[in-house]
Design a protein around this motif. Structure first.
Motif, PDB file in Angstrom:
ATOM      1  N   SER A   1      42.686  33.420  33.449  1.00  0.00           N
ATOM      2  CA  SER A   1      42.854  34.626  34.244  1.00  0.00           C
ATOM      3  C   SER A   1      44.332  34.799  34.593  1.00  0.00           C
ATOM      4  O   SER A   1      45.000  33.836  34.991  1.00  0.00           O
TER       5      SER A   1
ATOM      6  N   LEU B   1      41.015  37.188  31.501  1.00  0.00           N
ATOM      7  CA  LEU B   1      40.559  38.042  32.595  1.00  0.00           C
ATOM      8  C   LEU B   1      41.782  38.558  33.336  1.00  0.00           C
ATOM      9  O   LEU B   1      42.861  37.975  33.280  1.00  0.00           O
TER      10      LEU B   1
ATOM     11  N   GLU C   1      43.263  39.559  37.197  1.00  0.00           N
ATOM     12  CA  GLU C   1      43.012  39.311  38.614  1.00  0.00           C
ATOM     13  C   GLU C   1      43.312  40.560  39.446  1.00  0.00           C
ATOM     14  O   GLU C   1      44.313  41.237  39.221  1.00  0.00           O
TER      15      GLU C   1
ATOM     16  N   THR D   1      38.508  39.617  37.989  1.00  0.00           N
ATOM     17  CA  THR D   1      38.083  38.661  38.999  1.00  0.00           C
ATOM     18  C   THR D   1      38.956  38.855  40.225  1.00  0.00           C
ATOM     19  O   THR D   1      40.087  39.324  40.129  1.00  0.00           O
ATOM     20  N   ASN D   2      38.430  38.526  41.377  1.00  0.00           N
ATOM     21  CA  ASN D   2      39.172  38.750  42.615  1.00  0.00           C
ATOM     22  C   ASN D   2      40.229  37.683  42.822  1.00  0.00           C
ATOM     23  O   ASN D   2      40.075  36.527  42.430  1.00  0.00           O
TER      24      ASN D   2
ATOM     25  N   TYR E   1      32.633  41.457  35.989  1.00  0.00           N
ATOM     26  CA  TYR E   1      33.317  41.083  37.227  1.00  0.00           C
ATOM     27  C   TYR E   1      32.842  39.703  37.648  1.00  0.00           C
ATOM     28  O   TYR E   1      31.634  39.417  37.641  1.00  0.00           O
ATOM     29  N   ILE E   2      33.798  38.854  38.006  1.00  0.00           N
ATOM     30  CA  ILE E   2      33.483  37.501  38.474  1.00  0.00           C
ATOM     31  C   ILE E   2      34.044  37.349  39.873  1.00  0.00           C
ATOM     32  O   ILE E   2      35.246  37.539  40.109  1.00  0.00           O
ATOM     33  N   ASP E   3      33.164  37.026  40.814  1.00  0.00           N
ATOM     34  CA  ASP E   3      33.478  37.020  42.239  1.00  0.00           C
ATOM     35  C   ASP E   3      33.396  35.604  42.781  1.00  0.00           C
ATOM     36  O   ASP E   3      32.423  34.883  42.494  1.00  0.00           O
ATOM     37  N   ASP E   4      34.404  35.198  43.553  1.00  0.00           N
ATOM     38  CA  ASP E   4      34.313  33.866  44.154  1.00  0.00           C
ATOM     39  C   ASP E   4      34.110  33.920  45.662  1.00  0.00           C
ATOM     40  O   ASP E   4      34.170  32.894  46.339  1.00  0.00           O
TER      41      ASP E   4
ATOM     42  N   LYS F   1      35.981  27.837  39.237  1.00  0.00           N
ATOM     43  CA  LYS F   1      37.218  28.613  39.190  1.00  0.00           C
ATOM     44  C   LYS F   1      38.313  27.847  39.915  1.00  0.00           C
ATOM     45  O   LYS F   1      38.058  27.232  40.958  1.00  0.00           O
TER      46      LYS F   1
END
Length: 424
Positions: free
Chosen positions: A230, A253, A255, A300-301, A328-331, A385
């Motif tokens: 990312s 990805l 950010e 991703t955030n 979308y990948i969220d942590d 992550k």
């Protein structure tokens, strides 16, 4: 009585012997060339298109380990006039962008300076690229030679495709992903091929890349291709770094800097997504972020606990990502509750792995990697992550080599996305 003269062998000088030896060598070489030509084992000239020859960036002017950042775009008029009053915010409306304004990216024109400019302009300076006939490489193999391709000059790693124009649409802030007319989507097209062997799957995302040239290069070269990478949106030379990552087989990805609880929003940059901004303002900034480079599978955030928990703020962003065909990948664990997530390929990070700047933090890294193994054994899939530091990269690279014998499938992040399309 006359005495008969005895015949003597003529004396041959050293110079004569040298000439005879050279003549013999010449005959032998000629015979070799003739044999090679007849057998097809000689050399052959092949043409290689210039755009397949890898161009290396010039060494950075700063020392390894320093950060290189690019500010969100400032706006000038087409004649290069003074900055607009709202340049401090970094963006204006799409209508204003179309009225003779152009984005200026500080330092972007320094990349590929010199020789790179000549390559783009062509040998005559008329913008025409070099033709394939102008570069010739000699290889062994004669008539049986296999035509060379770029991959044969670098490695046999399965590369991720370059950006496809059909998967891009133009906006005032640059090209951003879209769903192609034939239905193809970025999160599928740029995904690393993966076939599960029936074992529990573990995927890892290493983020924060592009800011530190040395660490970014190490992550690309030393981490296995199943690790997804990312990139920070304010980093310089993102097209170069992400292309290099894809050529090494890594999915990439983008950010998205988002507002966090108790954090200084100014530190997130002018393109940050904030709850205090209107939907239109956040979507304008999202377009700029999404246009930073191409061929990524998902966003991703970066931080974003507060923004992700605000339904009114996060829902339009997730809807825009869905319409763009990216995942979308969220942590934070909050975004998936949003109504905007419906139909979006989306995944929540199982564990956030600490970023280890040195060996003193490696115990925490090992603990979180062990937790990912437990989650994968329990649920069949786990997603971790982290952010790029040298010690973290070393530990993840070593740990990844143990997964096969432990009975786990190393998987790219897209394998998690494909398994989790949000339905409501």
């Amino acid at each position: 009585m006359q005495r008969r003269k005895r015949l003597k062998t003529p004396v041959i000088s050293r110079l004569t012997w040298a000439w005879l030896g050279a003549f013999a060598c010449l005959i032998g070489f000629g015979g070799f060339v003739f044999f090679a030509a007849q057998s097809g084992e000689g050399a052959e000239r092949i043409a290689l298109p210039v755009d397949q020859v890898e161009i290396f960036a010039r060494a950075p002017s700063t020392q390894p380990g320093s950060e290189e950042r690019i500010a969100a775009p400032a706006l000038r008029d087409a004649a290069g006039g003074p900055l607009l009053a709202d340049a401090a915010e970094g963006l204006v409306s799409g209508d204003e962008m179309q009225d003779g304004l152009t984005l200026i990216y500080p330092g972007e024109d320094e990349f590929f300076a010199g020789a790179g400019d000549e390559l783009e302009a062509g040998p005559d300076g008329d913008g025409a690229p070099f033709s394939a006939d102008e570069i010739v490489i000699t290889i062994a193999g004669g008539a049986n030679a296999t035509p060379a391709v770029a991959a044969s000059l670098t490695s046999t790693v399965l590369a991720i495709p370059d950006p496809d124009e059909a998967l891009l649409r133009s906006t005032p802030l640059g090209q951003i992903p879209r769903i192609a007319p034939d239905g193809r989507k970025a999160f599928q097209y740029y995904a690393r091929p993966f076939e599960s062997q029936g074992e529990p799957r573990i995927a890892i995302i290493v983020g924060g890349l592009g800011l530190n040239a040395s660490v970014t290069e190490r992550a690309i070269d030393e981490l296995p291709p199943e690790i997804s990478l990312s990139f920070a949106p304010y980093a310089k030379n993102l097209e170069f770094w992400t292309r290099k990552a894809r050529q090494a087989g890594h999915e990439v990805l983008i950010e998205l800097p988002m507002e966090n609880y108790g954090a200084n929003s100014q530190a997130l940059g002018a393109a940050a997504l904030l709850t205090s901004r209107t939907e239109q303002e956040n979507l304008q900034r999202l377009d700029w972020l999404m246009a930073r480079f191409g061929a990524y599978i998902a966003a991703t955030n970066y931080l974003g606990g507060k923004f992700s928990a605000d339904e009114d703020a996060i829902a339009p962003v997730l809807a825009r990502l869905k319409a763009a065909g990216v995942g979308y990948i969220d942590d934070t664990g909050a975004a998936q509750r949003s109504s905007g997530a419906s139909g979006l390929p989306m995944a929540t990070v199982s564990r956030v792995i600490p970023a280890a700047a040195d060996d003193s933090n490696l115990r925490a890294v090992k603990r979180e990697l062990a937790m990912l193994e437990q989650i994968a054994e329990r649920d069949g899939i786990a997603l971790g992550k982290t952010y790029a530091y040298a010690a973290t990269i070393d530990e993840i690279a070593e740990w990844s080599r143990t997964l096969d014998r432990k009975g786990f499938d190393p998987a790219p992040a897209s394998a998690v996305l494909r398994a989790n399309v949000v339905t409501r």
